[in-house]
Design an enzyme around this catalytic site. Structure first.
Site, PDB file in Angstrom:
ATOM      1  N   GLY A   1       0.832  -1.193   0.000  1.00  4.49           N
ATOM      2  CA  GLY A   1       0.000   0.000   0.000  1.00  4.49           C
ATOM      3  C   GLY A   1       0.864   1.239   0.000  1.00  4.49           C
ATOM      4  CB  CYS A   2       0.015   4.715   0.818  1.00  5.32           C
ATOM      5  SG  CYS A   2       0.779   6.329   0.975  1.00  5.32           S
ATOM      6  CG  PHE A   3       5.798   5.022  -0.725  1.00  4.52           C
ATOM      7  CD1 PHE A   3       5.194   6.253  -0.558  1.00  4.52           C
ATOM      8  CD2 PHE A   3       6.453   4.775  -1.918  1.00  4.52           C
ATOM      9  CE1 PHE A   3       5.242   7.227  -1.544  1.00  4.52           C
ATOM     10  CE2 PHE A   3       6.520   5.748  -2.919  1.00  4.52           C
ATOM     11  CZ  PHE A   3       5.906   6.971  -2.730  1.00  4.52           C
ATOM     12  CD1 TRP A   4       4.450   8.982   1.624  1.00  4.52           C
ATOM     13  CD2 TRP A   4       2.314   9.605   1.845  1.00  4.52           C
ATOM     14  NE1 TRP A   4       4.176   9.865   0.628  1.00  4.52           N
ATOM     15  CE2 TRP A   4       2.873  10.274   0.738  1.00  4.52           C
ATOM     16  CE3 TRP A   4       0.991   9.837   2.180  1.00  4.52           C
ATOM     17  CZ2 TRP A   4       2.148  11.167  -0.036  1.00  4.52           C
ATOM     18  CZ3 TRP A   4       0.263  10.730   1.409  1.00  4.52           C
ATOM     19  CH2 TRP A   4       0.842  11.382   0.316  1.00  4.52           C
TER      20      TRP A   4
ATOM     21  CG  HIS B   1       0.132   1.195   6.093  1.00  2.00           C
ATOM     22  ND1 HIS B   1       0.206   2.077   5.053  1.00  2.00           N
ATOM     23  CD2 HIS B   1       0.243  -0.034   5.554  1.00  2.00           C
ATOM     24  CE1 HIS B   1       0.366   1.410   3.920  1.00  2.00           C
ATOM     25  NE2 HIS B   1       0.387   0.127   4.204  1.00  2.00           N
TER      26      HIS B   1
END
Length: 167
Positions: free
Chosen positions: A12-15, A155
């Site tokens: 998913g979104c790496f942030w 996350h």
């Protein structure tokens, strides 16, 4: 001089992944980027086939590849194909980019443990992909949630350390 190792994962979104992993014992550095795609020098606006992933530099005397994967499977949903939270598409797939046969075997073992635990509503769909070049993302993506504490993330830790899949 200490010898550190690196692990490469996407989920998913790496942030949000970076923000959670940076706080793990034994993790000495994180970097967000693109991996597993079709073009060289990908960018946020041009990364066909690449997953948004992270490079984790870790001290193998303080944590292991399997322990990193254990946390990985507790902080994102590995049962959704190409989706995490509001993000969808192959950029947001759950993938482990293994660098050698040992990592591939360990990843398969952890996936078996996760599936056997019954903690997720369905089976793990995380792909195991051979390591390819990791392309660092643009500077504004690095440490994004440190720079933007109220920024978007999908996350969070679903199962705490006491619910490790490795026990």
């Amino acid at each position: 001089m200490k010898e550190y190792k690196k692990a490469y994962i996407a989920g998913g979104c790496f942030w949000g992944m970076e923000d959670l992993f940076r706080k793990r014992p034994g993790v000495v550095a994180t970097e967000v980027g693109y991996q597993g795609g079709q073009n060289k020098n990908p960018t946020y606006h041009n990364h066909p086939g690449h997953a948004e992933g992270i490079e984790i530099t870790y001290d193998p005397e303080k944590t292991s590849f399997k322990e990193l994967l254990d946390f990985y499977f507790r902080m994102h949903d590995p049962t959704t194909v190409n989706r995490q939270g509001n993000d969808s598409g192959s950029s947001y797939r759950s993938a482990i980019f293994y660098q050698n046969e040992e990592e591939r075997v360990e990843a398969e073992e952890v996936i078996r443990l996760v599936d056997q635990s019954g903690k997720w509503p369905s089976k793990v769909v995380t792909t195991l992909e051979p390591w390819t070049t990791f392309w660092p993302a643009e500077d504004y993506h690095q440490d994004y949630l440190v720079k933007n504490p109220n920024g978007y993330t999908c996350h969070f830790v679903r199962f705490d350390d006491s619910e490790s899949f490795l026990r």
